[in-house]
Motif scaffolding. Sequence first.
Motif, PDB file in Angstrom:
ATOM      1  N   CYS A 110       2.941   0.918  -9.507  1.00 37.56           N
ATOM      2  CA  CYS A 110       1.641   1.371 -10.418  1.00 37.56           C
ATOM      3  C   CYS A 110       1.053   2.696  -9.460  1.00 37.56           C
ATOM      4  O   CYS A 110       0.493   2.287  -8.422  1.00 37.56           O
ATOM      5  CB  CYS A 110       0.934   0.456 -10.962  1.00 37.56           C
ATOM      6  SG  CYS A 110       1.876  -0.630 -12.163  1.00 37.56           S
ATOM      7  N   PRO A 111       0.894   3.742 -10.154  1.00 39.20           N
ATOM      8  CA  PRO A 111       0.072   4.769  -9.528  1.00 39.20           C
ATOM      9  C   PRO A 111      -1.253   4.339  -9.637  1.00 39.20           C
ATOM     10  O   PRO A 111      -2.039   3.702 -10.348  1.00 39.20           O
ATOM     11  CB  PRO A 111       0.475   6.026 -10.455  1.00 39.20           C
ATOM     12  CG  PRO A 111       0.790   5.301 -11.779  1.00 39.20           C
ATOM     13  CD  PRO A 111       1.524   4.131 -11.509  1.00 39.20           C
ATOM     14  N   HIS A 112      -2.060   4.774  -8.439  1.00 41.15           N
ATOM     15  CA  HIS A 112      -3.493   4.385  -8.238  1.00 41.15           C
ATOM     16  C   HIS A 112      -4.095   2.852  -8.250  1.00 41.15           C
ATOM     17  O   HIS A 112      -5.180   2.885  -8.846  1.00 41.15           O
ATOM     18  CB  HIS A 112      -4.064   5.326  -9.489  1.00 41.15           C
ATOM     19  CG  HIS A 112      -3.859   6.877  -9.349  1.00 41.15           C
ATOM     20  ND1 HIS A 112      -4.340   7.529  -8.274  1.00 41.15           N
ATOM     21  CD2 HIS A 112      -3.528   7.668 -10.141  1.00 41.15           C
ATOM     22  CE1 HIS A 112      -3.900   8.765  -8.490  1.00 41.15           C
ATOM     23  NE2 HIS A 112      -3.457   8.966  -9.675  1.00 41.15           N
ATOM     24  N   VAL A 113      -2.855   2.047  -8.038  1.00 45.31           N
ATOM     25  CA  VAL A 113      -3.450   0.699  -7.669  1.00 45.31           C
ATOM     26  C   VAL A 113      -3.229   0.386  -6.194  1.00 45.31           C
ATOM     27  O   VAL A 113      -2.165   0.926  -5.649  1.00 45.31           O
ATOM     28  CB  VAL A 113      -2.297  -0.169  -8.582  1.00 45.31           C
ATOM     29  CG1 VAL A 113      -2.484  -1.650  -8.248  1.00 45.31           C
ATOM     30  CG2 VAL A 113      -2.627  -0.022 -10.177  1.00 45.31           C
ATOM     31  N   LEU A 114      -4.033  -0.228  -5.666  1.00 34.51           N
ATOM     32  CA  LEU A 114      -4.078  -0.544  -4.094  1.00 34.51           C
ATOM     33  C   LEU A 114      -2.683  -1.181  -3.777  1.00 34.51           C
ATOM     34  O   LEU A 114      -2.560  -2.275  -4.617  1.00 34.51           O
ATOM     35  CB  LEU A 114      -5.312  -1.410  -3.796  1.00 34.51           C
ATOM     36  CG  LEU A 114      -5.390  -1.517  -2.385  1.00 34.51           C
ATOM     37  CD1 LEU A 114      -6.055  -0.057  -1.786  1.00 34.51           C
ATOM     38  CD2 LEU A 114      -6.654  -2.540  -2.336  1.00 34.51           C
ATOM     39  N   ARG A 115      -2.178  -0.668  -2.966  1.00 30.58           N
ATOM     40  CA  ARG A 115      -0.879  -1.199  -2.429  1.00 30.58           C
ATOM     41  C   ARG A 115      -0.906  -2.503  -1.584  1.00 30.58           C
ATOM     42  O   ARG A 115      -1.742  -2.151  -0.375  1.00 30.58           O
ATOM     43  CB  ARG A 115       0.059  -0.200  -2.154  1.00 30.58           C
ATOM     44  CG  ARG A 115       1.672  -0.638  -1.770  1.00 30.58           C
ATOM     45  CD  ARG A 115       2.320   0.463  -1.386  1.00 30.58           C
ATOM     46  NE  ARG A 115       2.564   1.235  -2.660  1.00 30.58           N
ATOM     47  CZ  ARG A 115       3.409   2.195  -3.141  1.00 30.58           C
ATOM     48  NH1 ARG A 115       4.158   2.582  -1.869  1.00 30.58           N
ATOM     49  NH2 ARG A 115       3.597   2.883  -4.024  1.00 30.58           N
ATOM     50  N   LEU A 116      -0.263  -3.527  -1.625  1.00 31.75           N
ATOM     51  CA  LEU A 116      -0.139  -4.664  -1.085  1.00 31.75           C
ATOM     52  C   LEU A 116       1.080  -4.607   0.208  1.00 31.75           C
ATOM     53  O   LEU A 116       2.131  -4.229  -0.592  1.00 31.75           O
ATOM     54  CB  LEU A 116      -0.130  -5.985  -1.814  1.00 31.75           C
ATOM     55  CG  LEU A 116       0.193  -7.159  -0.995  1.00 31.75           C
ATOM     56  CD1 LEU A 116      -1.381  -7.563  -0.275  1.00 31.75           C
ATOM     57  CD2 LEU A 116       0.498  -8.320  -1.927  1.00 31.75           C
ATOM     58  N   HIS A 117       0.870  -4.703   1.229  1.00 30.30           N
ATOM     59  CA  HIS A 117       1.505  -4.459   2.492  1.00 30.30           C
ATOM     60  C   HIS A 117       2.139  -5.822   3.037  1.00 30.30           C
ATOM     61  O   HIS A 117       3.328  -5.857   3.242  1.00 30.30           O
ATOM     62  CB  HIS A 117       1.287  -3.529   3.652  1.00 30.30           C
ATOM     63  CG  HIS A 117       1.250  -2.186   2.876  1.00 30.30           C
ATOM     64  ND1 HIS A 117       2.101  -1.178   2.910  1.00 30.30           N
ATOM     65  CD2 HIS A 117      -0.077  -1.409   2.679  1.00 30.30           C
ATOM     66  CE1 HIS A 117       1.682  -0.068   2.553  1.00 30.30           C
ATOM     67  NE2 HIS A 117       0.446  -0.143   2.309  1.00 30.30           N
ATOM     68  N   ALA A 118       1.218  -6.773   3.060  1.00 35.73           N
ATOM     69  CA  ALA A 118       1.462  -8.004   4.000  1.00 35.73           C
ATOM     70  C   ALA A 118       0.592  -9.130   3.473  1.00 35.73           C
ATOM     71  O   ALA A 118      -0.568  -8.965   2.989  1.00 35.73           O
ATOM     72  CB  ALA A 118       1.439  -7.963   5.141  1.00 35.73           C
TER      73      ALA A 118
END
Length: 280
Positions: A68-76
Amino acid sequence: MCDTLNNDYHLHEELGRGRFGVVHRCYSPISSSSFACKSIAKRALSSDPTDRRCLDVEPKILRLLSACPHVLRLHAVYDNDDYLHLVTDLCDGGDLYDRLASGCRFSERDAAAVLRQLMSAVASCHRAGVAHRDIKPDNILFDSRGRLQLADFGSAEVFGGGATPPEMSGVVGTPYYVAPEVLLGGNYDEKVDVWSAGVILYMMLAGVPPFYGDGPAETFEAVVRERLRFPTKIFRSVSPEVKDLLRKMICRDVYRRFSADQVLRHPWMINGGETALKEE
């Protein structure tokens, strides 16, 4: 997953803290990149299931919203008996709360630019069957390029999946921003997020919230009972187009309240805050 956070990332200074966690800057020597790490101390949570649900809900929902655009991305995610650590994109451009608290009043063009990014995130969440339920300036972050990222999904809820209208329940949210139907009890739908975004738009233009009181109880009463107003002293130079949008976002009749997609299609949004009409 075993807790190997310190093997993969080096934690640095604290960036902020909230009800459930502390956020630090962290660095990955493998990728030579900086990230943010939100750490939730499990022993600090009460035994109330409402508090402890954030341990399961936020990682699950951030994974669901990864595209989703402009949603904080989870990496781990690192999880052990004592802590839950969430490694996400680093947003070192501050948050909207700091900009509002500094006394900043937004032009309509600047407010439209922020709202467009926020509603793009909200509309994508809703299409994915997720309601944020705690949209407020503190959870609206900016990266180093000024791009908005919606954060903190600890109160979010997954809805839908059937033929019936999406329904949620439970009092969650923050004074000033929570929708009245949440406070009144019973079921509600994802349009609670549109109300909250409307309040934020009002604050960007006016510098004050539309409903407030001396303490949370009075603020909640104002949210439930008071009529939306546009004081002449504050809104004299604000266009009729944006007032029209505010009335459709901060609307007590949920059936008449705009959806996130309708907000994005409103003429004031399409025109980027540029207005052509004069106040009558």
